[in-house]
Design an enzyme around this catalytic site. Structure first.
Site, short mmCIF file in Angstrom:
data_model
loop_
_atom_site.label_atom_id
_atom_site.label_comp_id
_atom_site.label_asym_id
_atom_site.label_seq_id
_atom_site.Cartn_x
_atom_site.Cartn_y
_atom_site.Cartn_z
N GLY A 1 0.89 -1.13 0.09
CA GLY A 1 0.15 0.28 -0.11
C GLY A 1 0.73 0.81 0.06
N VAL B 1 0.75 -3.62 10.77
CA VAL B 1 1.93 -3.43 9.70
C VAL B 1 1.88 -1.88 10.15
CG1 VAL B 1 3.28 -2.52 8.09
CG2 VAL B 1 2.86 -5.37 8.64
N ASN C 1 -7.06 1.50 -1.46
CA ASN C 1 -7.28 0.93 -0.49
C ASN C 1 -8.55 1.57 0.60
OD1 ASN C 1 -7.35 -0.54 1.75
ND2 ASN C 1 -4.40 -0.67 2.24
N CYS D 1 -8.20 0.11 4.97
CA CYS D 1 -6.76 -0.86 5.58
C CYS D 1 -7.33 -0.87 7.01
CB CYS D 1 -5.92 -0.64 5.50
SG CYS D 1 -4.55 -0.30 6.81
N ASN E 1 -10.35 -7.33 2.35
CA ASN E 1 -9.06 -7.24 3.29
C ASN E 1 -9.54 -7.59 4.86
OD1 ASN E 1 -7.96 -5.75 4.41
ND2 ASN E 1 -7.74 -3.85 3.40
N THR E 2 -8.34 -7.77 5.84
CA THR E 2 -8.18 -8.52 6.65
C THR E 2 -9.21 -8.25 7.90
OG1 THR E 2 -6.88 -6.21 7.58
CG2 THR E 2 -5.91 -8.67 6.45
N GLY F 1 -8.53 -13.86 0.78
CA GLY F 1 -8.98 -14.26 1.83
C GLY F 1 -8.56 -15.51 2.06
#
Lengths: 307, 252
Positions: free
Chosen positions: A48, A73, A128, A131, A193-194, A244
Site C-alpha cells: 500500500g 503493520v 484501499n 485498512c 481486506n483483513t 482472503g
C-alpha cells in the site's frame, strides 16, 4: 487436448494467469523475486502506497492465531514518489501486471496518488478504503456507502488506468458498499481486506499486538471471504478479484466459482513462498480434469441451492 | 540470495530439558551461511508461520540449529528425528562482522548459540561471556571453550560460574581494555545493557535483535526495529536489515 487458457481479461486489463500476489504480503516484489521468476505471476498488487513515507506501527506487528495471523503493520511504505522512481522500474522488468494499491488520509490524497501512479503507467489501481491498522482515512472510507462512493468517484476522475476498489469485511452489509463503488464508476472490486481482530497475552494482560488490534488473514478467514465474494458478485456487474485465506488451488477454484475473476494469494506465501505458483499449476490441472478451455469459464459457476 | 530447500535431519541432541541441537543437512544453505544469519523453517501443517532459528554452527554440508521448545512451532521442531525432512528457507539476514583483533562475545540464554559460529569464524583473540538463569540451562559451554581463548559463565542464581548478569564480567574485561569489538545476542534488556556499557568504553557493539516475524525475507514488514542513522529515524526490519544491528543505530 490443448492446455487450458489461464489468461484473464479483467476490466480491460490483461492478466496472464488468474493468480495475483496480494498487497501487503509481497512488498515491491524484490524479495520474492530472489526465490522465483515474478513473470510467472498473473499480477502483483504492491505494498500500500501513501503520498508521504510512513513508518508504520511499533512492533510487535504480528500474532499467530489458529490457522491465521493478525497483523498491524500500519501501511509502512516509502511513499509513492520513491516507489515510482526506484521500485516500479524494477517491477517493469517482469512480464506481469502491476497494480498500485493506494491509501489516503483525505479524498485529495487519494486523487493525488491516482494521478501520479496512472501517469507512471501502472496497469491498474487498487483503492484501499479498508485498512484496519491506521487511524485516519483507511477503513473509515470503506465503512459507509456514501464515503466509498465519494472516494471512488474522485479517484476515477484523476485516473487514466482502470480503478479497482478494495472492500472491507468489517461492515454490516458489504454488498451495499460494493454497489456504491460500482455506482460511482469503479471498474472492478477486490475483497476481502483483513477482518479486525485481537489477541491478549494472559500473563502480562497486554494485547499481543502493540497496536492492540490488527487484521486477521489466512485460512481461518477463507469461508468468510468466499461468502462475501459470492454475495457481492450477485450484487454487481463489475469483475471481482477475490482474496482472503486462499492457500491451495482448490481454494482458488472455489473463489472463482463463487464469482471472482482473479484471486489473490497473500498470507499463504509466508508458509510456502512458492504458493502462488503451485496454485496456478493446480488451477490448470483442475481445468484439464474438467475439460474446460479457459479459467474464465469458472467465474460465478457455483450452482447454489434454491431456497 | 536465500535458498528454499529440503534438509534432512542428521542428528537431534538434547542440550537441556527444553533445548535441542538439530543437525540438518542442507548443502545449499550451509555453503553460504555467515555467522549471525538465520533460517526460516516450516513447522508442520498446523503452524501457519515458519519459525526463525539462528545458525549455531556449520560443518560440511550441514547446519546446527539450537531450538528451545517454548511454543507450538518450536516444540514441533524440537521433536524432529534423524531422517525427518525439513522445509528450510535461508540463509537469511545480515549477520555479525567478525573482524577485529580482540572479539568479545556476549550471549544470554537461547541467544548464546549463534555466537558459536561467530567465534569459530573470527580470526582474533576471542573471549565469551555466557549468561544463563541457572546451571542446568547452560548451553554449549564445551564448544565455546574449544572455540575461544577465554570463557566466562554467569548464572542468575549463582548455581554455576559467577552469580549475576553478564555485565559484571563485561565491565571487568572492558576495564582492562580486553575488547575491540563486542558481539551480543540475547534478550533485549541484556542487549541494551551490554551496548550501553560497551559504548561507555568506546567499544563498538553489534547486537542481534529478535522480533516476531512473518515472511522472513523482508516483504511483509512485520518484524520492525526502529533505528537512528545519521540523525534520521528509520523503521528497519529484523529479518532483512538485521538481525544484527550496530548497537548505536538501535532506538532502545
Amino acid at each position: 487436448m490443448v492446455a487450458p487458457q489461464l489468461n484473464v481479461n479483467f476490466a480491460g486489463v490483461r492478466f496472464k494467469t488468474p493468480v495475483v500476489a496480494a498487497s501487503g504480503t509481497f512488498g515491491f516484489g524484490r524479495e520474492y523475486g530472489e526465490l522465483f521468476d515474478l513473470s510467472r505471476l498473473g499480477g502483483i498488487c504492491v505494498k500500500g502506497l501513501t503520498v508521504k513515507e510512513r513508518h508504520g506501527n511499533p512492533p510487535p506487528r504480528i500474532a499467530e492465531t489458529p490457522m491465521g495471523i493478525l497483523n498491524s503493520v500500519g501501511l509502512q511504505n516509502p511513499g509513492a514518489d520513491v516507489f515510482i522512481e526506484k521500485e516500479l522500474p524494477f517491477l517493469r522488468r517482469y512480464d506481469t501486471t502491476i497494480i498500485a494499491n493506494i491509501s489516503g488520509n483525505t479524498v485529495e490524497e487519494y486523487c493525488e496518488l491516482a494521478e501520479k501512479l496512472s501517469e507512471a503507467r501502472v496497469d491498474m489501481l487498487e483503492v484501499n478504503i479498508s485498512c484496519p491498522n491506521v487511524k485516519a482515512g483507511g477503513l473509515a472510507f470503506g465503512t459507509t456507502a456514501k464515503s466509498a462512493a465519494l472516494v471512488t468517484e474522485a479517484v476515477k476522475k484523476h485516473s487514466s488506468v482502470p480503478v479497482m476498489v478494495k472492500l472491507s469485511p468489517n461492515v454490516t452489509d458489504i454488498t451495499e458498499i460494493a454497489r456504491a463503488a460500482e455506482g460511482a464508476g469503479a471498474d472492478a472490486l477486490s475483497l476481502i481486506n483483513t477482518l479486525l481482530g485481537m489477541r491478549i497475552d494472559i500473563e502480562t494482560r497486554r494485547p499481543v499486538l502493540k497496536n492492540n488490534t490488527g487484521g486477521l488473514s489466512g485460512p481461518a478467514i477463507f469461508p468468510v471471504a468466499l461468502r462475501m465474494v459470492w454475495q457481492v458478485s450477485a450484487a454487481v456487474k463489475i469483475p471481482i478479484m477475490g482474496m482472503g485465506g486462499i492457500s491451495k488451488a482448490e481454494d482458488a477454484v472455489e473463489m472463482l466459482l463463487a464469482g471472482a475473476s482473479l484471486v489473490c494469494v497473500g498470507t499463504a506465501l509466508f508458509s510456502d513462498p512458492l504458493a502462488a505458483l503451485r496454485i496456478t499449476e493446480g488451477i490448470g490441472a483442475y481445468l484439464e480434469r474438467k475439460r474446460l478451455d479457459s479459467v474464465s469459464q469458472l467465474t460465478g459457476k457455483v450452482q447454489p441451492y434454491q431456497l | 540470495m536465500p535458498e528454499l530447500c529440503l534438509g534432512r535431519v542428521a542428528d537431534n541432541k538434547k542440550l537441556t530439558e527444553t533445548v535441542r541441537a538439530l543437525t540438518v543437512e542442507a548443502e545449499a544453505i550451509a555453503r553460504r551461511a555467515a555467522p549471525g544469519q538465520f533460517v526460516h523453517i516450516r513447522c508442520g501443517a498446523e503452524n501457519l508461520l515458519r519459525r526463525p532459528i539462528s545458525i549455531c554452527d556449520v560443518s560440511g554440508g550441514a547446519v546446527t540449529l539450537v531450538v528451545e521448545a517454548r511454543g507450538a512451532g518450536t516444540d514441533w521442531l524440537a521433536r524432529r528425528e534423524p531422517e525427518d525432512v525439513l522445509d528450510i528457507l535461508g540463509p537469511l539476514g545480515n549477520g555479525f562482522d567478525t573482524g577485529g583483533r580482540r572479539i568479545l562475545l556476549v550471549g544470554g540464554g537461547i541467544g548464546v548459540p549463534p555466537l558459536l559460529y561467530a567465534a569459530k569464524k573470527a580470526a582474533g583473540v576471542k573471549r565469551a561471556i555466557l549468561g544463563f538463569q541457572t546451571e542446568h540451562r547452560i548451553l554449549l559451554e564445551e564448544e565455546f571453550k574449544n572455540a575461544c581463548d577465554e570463557v566466562f559463565i554467569t548464572t542468575d542464581d549463582g548455581s554455576a560460574g559467577e552469580q549475576g548478569h553478564v555485565t559484571a564480567p563485561l565491565k571487568r574485561l572492558l576495564d582492562r581494555g580486553a575488547a575491540d569489538a563486542v558481539l551480543a545476542c540475547g534478550p533485549r534488556p541484556m542487549l541494551r545493557a551490554v551496548y550501553e556499557l560497551a559504548s561507555q568504553y568506546g567499544v563498538p557493539c553489534q547486537v542481534s535483535m529478535e522480533e516476531r516475524m512473518g515472511c522472513g525475507i523482508g516483504a511483509c514488514l512485520v518484524c520492525a526495529c526502529q533505528t537512528r542513522e545519521n540523525g534520521q529515524l528509520h523503521m528497519r526490519h529484523v529479518c532483512k536489515d538485521g538481525p544484527v544491528f550496530r548497537g548505536e543505530a538501535v532506538v532502545w
